[in-house]
Design a protein around this motif. Structure first.
Motif, mmCIF file in Angstrom:
data_model
loop_
_atom_site.group_PDB
_atom_site.id
_atom_site.type_symbol
_atom_site.label_atom_id
_atom_site.label_comp_id
_atom_site.label_asym_id
_atom_site.label_seq_id
_atom_site.Cartn_x
_atom_site.Cartn_y
_atom_site.Cartn_z
ATOM 1 N N TYR A 96 46.268 45.409 43.305
ATOM 2 C CA TYR A 96 45.226 44.440 43.682
ATOM 3 C C TYR A 96 43.844 45.111 43.649
ATOM 4 N N GLU A 97 43.777 46.392 44.037
ATOM 5 C CA GLU A 97 42.505 47.116 44.050
ATOM 6 C C GLU A 97 42.045 47.411 42.623
ATOM 7 N N ARG A 126 40.641 44.064 41.470
ATOM 8 C CA ARG A 126 39.388 43.785 42.166
ATOM 9 C C ARG A 126 38.255 44.646 41.612
ATOM 10 N N GLY A 135 50.823 37.000 44.587
ATOM 11 C CA GLY A 135 50.151 37.444 45.806
ATOM 12 C C GLY A 135 49.232 38.633 45.575
ATOM 13 N N THR A 136 49.584 39.475 44.614
ATOM 14 C CA THR A 136 48.749 40.642 44.288
ATOM 15 C C THR A 136 47.417 40.183 43.715
ATOM 16 N N ALA A 158 46.163 37.158 44.015
ATOM 17 C CA ALA A 158 45.505 36.350 45.040
ATOM 18 C C ALA A 158 44.703 37.239 45.991
ATOM 19 N N ARG A 159 45.262 38.392 46.356
ATOM 20 C CA ARG A 159 44.535 39.296 47.250
ATOM 21 C C ARG A 159 43.263 39.811 46.584
ATOM 22 N N ARG A 168 40.779 37.019 46.671
ATOM 23 C CA ARG A 168 40.236 36.819 48.026
ATOM 24 C C ARG A 168 39.149 37.836 48.332
ATOM 25 N N GLU A 169 39.384 39.078 47.947
ATOM 26 C CA GLU A 169 38.393 40.119 48.215
ATOM 27 C C GLU A 169 37.131 39.919 47.382
#
Length: 126
Positions: free
Chosen positions: A17-18, A21, A54-55, A57-58, A61-62
């Motif tokens: 996720y990072e 992002r 979910g990965t 999505a996170r 979200r960030e």
């Protein structure tokens, strides 16, 4: 958004996720993803990258919390207008996160502290 822009290294110590992002944030802040550009849906990007929804999505979200993207029902997720330079947050937190990711990947390669420092200095000169 053109395909293949975001890549995830599943062997990296940086969470997926990072990675997503950070890559999208860089594309947005450098203008490679312009204001109003539509991003893939969470499900589509997750399928493209072979990750759980979910990965992605996170990561979204960030990015939304950082005011880099906006999600609107019916309009999808789009790149938000960048704040004026005076309104932009201090880049220290973003730089620290990028540095941690870079150092973690350099350690996986077996690079020494001197090699890591030399690589950063060389990149700054480019």
């Amino acid at each position: 958004m053109s395909g293949g822009v975001v890549r995830v290294d599943t062997t990296s110590p940086v969470p997926p996720y990072e990675q997503i992002r950070a890559q999208l944030a860089a594309l947005i802040t450098t203008g490679r993803l312009p204001e109003g550009e539509r991003l893939p849906t969470v499900r589509q990007l997750a399928a493209d990258l072979g990750l759980a929804a979910g990965t992605v999505a996170r990561a979204y979200r960030e990015l939304e919390a950082a005011s880099l993207i906006r999600t609107r029902r019916g309009a999808g997720t789009r790149v938000a207008p960048l704040p004026a330079p005076a309104d932009r947050p201090d880049p220290a937190a973003e730089l620290a996160a990028l540095a941690r990711g870079f150092v973690a990947q350099a350690r996986v390669l077996g690079a020494t502290e001197e090699q890591v420092t030399a690589a950063v200095r060389a990149a700054l000169r480019e």
